[in-house]
Write a protein that holds these residues in place. Structure first.
Motif, PDB file in Angstrom:
ATOM      1  N   ILE A   1      14.974  10.601  60.280  1.00  0.00           N
ATOM      2  CA  ILE A   1      15.010   9.560  59.214  1.00  0.00           C
ATOM      3  C   ILE A   1      14.725   8.377  59.696  1.00  0.00           C
ATOM      4  O   ILE A   1      13.649   7.665  59.022  1.00  0.00           O
ATOM      5  CB  ILE A   1      17.006   9.059  59.398  1.00  0.00           C
ATOM      6  CG1 ILE A   1      17.556  10.386  58.325  1.00  0.00           C
ATOM      7  CG2 ILE A   1      16.906   7.725  58.707  1.00  0.00           C
ATOM      8  CD1 ILE A   1      18.756  10.108  58.471  1.00  0.00           C
TER       9      ILE A   1
ATOM     10  N   VAL B   1      17.007  14.974  57.723  1.00  0.00           N
ATOM     11  CA  VAL B   1      17.313  15.234  56.793  1.00  0.00           C
ATOM     12  C   VAL B   1      16.945  16.461  56.722  1.00  0.00           C
ATOM     13  O   VAL B   1      15.786  16.940  56.826  1.00  0.00           O
ATOM     14  CB  VAL B   1      16.472  14.278  55.257  1.00  0.00           C
ATOM     15  CG1 VAL B   1      16.373  14.971  54.338  1.00  0.00           C
ATOM     16  CG2 VAL B   1      16.995  13.104  54.932  1.00  0.00           C
TER      17      VAL B   1
ATOM     18  N   ALA C   1      19.601  17.803  48.647  1.00  0.00           N
ATOM     19  CA  ALA C   1      19.575  17.661  50.010  1.00  0.00           C
ATOM     20  C   ALA C   1      20.478  17.354  50.698  1.00  0.00           C
ATOM     21  O   ALA C   1      21.744  16.623  50.325  1.00  0.00           O
ATOM     22  CB  ALA C   1      18.320  16.544  50.469  1.00  0.00           C
ATOM     23  N   THR C   2      20.781  17.193  52.332  1.00  0.00           N
ATOM     24  CA  THR C   2      21.897  16.749  52.972  1.00  0.00           C
ATOM     25  C   THR C   2      21.288  15.778  54.164  1.00  0.00           C
ATOM     26  O   THR C   2      19.958  16.718  55.306  1.00  0.00           O
ATOM     27  CB  THR C   2      22.248  18.090  53.797  1.00  0.00           C
ATOM     28  OG1 THR C   2      22.953  18.751  52.954  1.00  0.00           O
ATOM     29  CG2 THR C   2      23.285  16.865  54.482  1.00  0.00           C
ATOM     30  N   ALA C   3      21.503  14.397  54.081  1.00  0.00           N
ATOM     31  CA  ALA C   3      20.996  13.086  55.183  1.00  0.00           C
ATOM     32  C   ALA C   3      21.812  13.620  56.744  1.00  0.00           C
ATOM     33  O   ALA C   3      23.851  13.747  56.544  1.00  0.00           O
ATOM     34  CB  ALA C   3      21.013  12.257  55.058  1.00  0.00           C
TER      35      ALA C   3
ATOM     36  N   TYR D   1      14.441  14.968  45.576  1.00  0.00           N
ATOM     37  CA  TYR D   1      13.491  14.841  47.237  1.00  0.00           C
ATOM     38  C   TYR D   1      12.100  14.775  46.868  1.00  0.00           C
ATOM     39  O   TYR D   1      11.893  14.323  48.015  1.00  0.00           O
ATOM     40  CB  TYR D   1      14.475  15.954  47.648  1.00  0.00           C
ATOM     41  CG  TYR D   1      15.801  14.933  48.013  1.00  0.00           C
ATOM     42  CD1 TYR D   1      16.227  13.918  48.490  1.00  0.00           C
ATOM     43  CD2 TYR D   1      17.128  15.666  47.364  1.00  0.00           C
ATOM     44  CE1 TYR D   1      17.107  13.141  48.795  1.00  0.00           C
ATOM     45  CE2 TYR D   1      18.255  14.514  47.036  1.00  0.00           C
ATOM     46  CZ  TYR D   1      18.062  13.060  47.577  1.00  0.00           C
ATOM     47  OH  TYR D   1      19.843  12.869  47.603  1.00  0.00           O
TER      48      TYR D   1
ATOM     49  N   ARG E   1      13.980   9.679  48.544  1.00  0.00           N
ATOM     50  CA  ARG E   1      14.857  10.220  50.194  1.00  0.00           C
ATOM     51  C   ARG E   1      15.170   9.123  50.530  1.00  0.00           C
ATOM     52  O   ARG E   1      15.662   9.508  51.912  1.00  0.00           O
ATOM     53  CB  ARG E   1      13.638  10.900  50.770  1.00  0.00           C
ATOM     54  CG  ARG E   1      12.763  12.081  49.841  1.00  0.00           C
ATOM     55  CD  ARG E   1      11.472  13.250  51.387  1.00  0.00           C
ATOM     56  NE  ARG E   1      10.383  12.733  51.127  1.00  0.00           N
ATOM     57  CZ  ARG E   1       9.909  12.134  50.368  1.00  0.00           C
ATOM     58  NH1 ARG E   1       9.824  13.068  49.086  1.00  0.00           N
ATOM     59  NH2 ARG E   1       8.510  11.605  50.831  1.00  0.00           N
TER      60      ARG E   1
ATOM     61  N   ALA F   1      18.939   8.588  53.162  1.00  0.00           N
ATOM     62  CA  ALA F   1      18.723   8.163  53.853  1.00  0.00           C
ATOM     63  C   ALA F   1      19.758   6.517  54.291  1.00  0.00           C
ATOM     64  O   ALA F   1      20.413   6.600  55.217  1.00  0.00           O
ATOM     65  CB  ALA F   1      17.533   7.766  54.390  1.00  0.00           C
TER      66      ALA F   1
END
Length: 351
Positions: A117, A125, A132-134, A164, A170, A174
């Motif tokens: 990040i 990420v 997506a997963t942060a 993304y 993105r 974040a």
């Protein structure tokens, strides 16, 4: 006057104003008030948002402490599960499956790598097919009390119509994750250092079987920096160096094939690796919590007696020779020394 107030209240209710107010309130209360309505709208791409929250222990039962993680909240737009963000929080001391929740075991370990990040946050990420997963880890600086030596991890998974591949999306993810992590740390009494405002997040490579345009390994200045070419390895796929809790470096041959993956695990992710590889903890899927690494290493890190974990594993292709173990061991040593130094860790030892 009273009649006017009654009429206004009726209009507010029947025009949908009350429902919107109630839904907005449910988001503001989500995850014990750590979620921002503004950031939720930006992430989901709609003003029409709602939220709900659940507290539970790792076994799925009701927690006796409803003012502390583990906690999960669901944030929805009009599309329901097709336009949703899920926020999960857990303490390192009570963590159950950080690799799974962060999305690292949703993809092949040789076709994607986490992206940091940045902006001073310990976060990354991971991208999947439709979202997506942060992940943001907040290390508690508390010197006494229940949070001393602990850390809080916030996972934000989002899927929906937004791509993304778009830089702005993105950044939205974040910013949502870092803002939520900062608010959660304050809410739960974790004295953690905050990062800055996230301005950009690197592109996310996903399910890329080969890397024909991968640059030379000798030019690496990110997570692969310091690893020398050798055996069949001439190129690399890497991400920028940051305070990510997991780092990957893919070592690539002249055909663009990823032959080795170097990985570094810190904090709760190191705990998860060590638990799996040292005590035989079982999962339905062991990817990427693998027990067949070619080599492993550990290093001592500040602020905790626990250690970082480093590993190298090999992707076999048909008719390929067995990997040169001497090269693999040297590559892991070089990778671990560089990564450990960036994180303030010392005393790298290969297992």
């Amino acid at each position: 006057m009273l009649a006017l107030l009654v009429v206004a209240a009726g209009y507010f209710y029947f025009s949908g104003g009350y429902d919107r107010w109630r839904d907005e309130r449910s988001v503001a209360d989500a995850c014990d008030g750590a979620v921002s309505v503004e950031h939720t709208r930006a992430l989901l791409g709609t003003d029409d948002v709602s939220g709900r929250t659940s507290h539970s222990d790792v076994a799925g039962g009701k927690s006796s402490d409803e003012g502390s993680p583990p906690v999960t909240c669901w944030l929805d737009g009009p599309g329901g599960y097709r336009q949703r963000a899920v926020v999960t929080m857990e303490w390192r001391s009570k963590a159950w499956g950080p690799h799974t929740v962060s999305g690292r075991d949703a993809t092949s370990p040789y076709t994607s790598v986490p992206v940091p990040i940045g902006a001073g946050w310990s976060g990354m990420v991971n991208v999947d097919d439709d979202g997506a997963t942060a992940t943001v880890v907040s290390d508690c600086r508390n010197t006494n009390g229940p949070r001393a030596g602990d850390s809080l991890t916030v996972f934000v998974s989002h899927w929906g119509p937004q791509s993304y591949q778009e830089p702005a999306q993105r950044v939205r993810l974040a910013r949502f994750a870092t803002r939520t992590a900062d608010a959660a740390a304050r809410e739960y009494g974790c004295d953690a250092r905050s990062g800055g405002r996230v301005e950009q997040v690197e592109p996310l490579a996903h399910r890329r079987e080969t890397y024909p345009a991968a640059p030379s390994l000798t030019a690496a200045d990110g997570t692969c920096a310091g690893v020398t070419p050798g055996w069949l390895i001439t190129r690399a796929h890497e991400t920028a160096v940051g305070r990510a809790p997991v780092e990957d470096c893919l070592l690539i041959d002249d055909k663009g094939r990823s032959l080795f993956r170097l990985s570094a695990y810190y904090g709760t992710f190191a705990d998860d690796q060590r638990w799996k590889t040292q005590t035989g903890r079982e999962f339905e899927s062991t990817d990427p919590l693998r027990t067949d690494y070619l080599f492993r290493a550990e290093a001592t890190c500040p602020g905790s007696p626990r250690e970082a974990v480093f590993a190298i594993d090999y992707r076999a292709y048909d008719n390929d020779p067995e990997p040169q173990r001497r090269y693999a061991r040297e590559a892991l040593q070089q990778f671990a020394e560089r990564s450990a130094g960036e994180h303030g860790c010392t005393d790298v030892k290969l297992a």
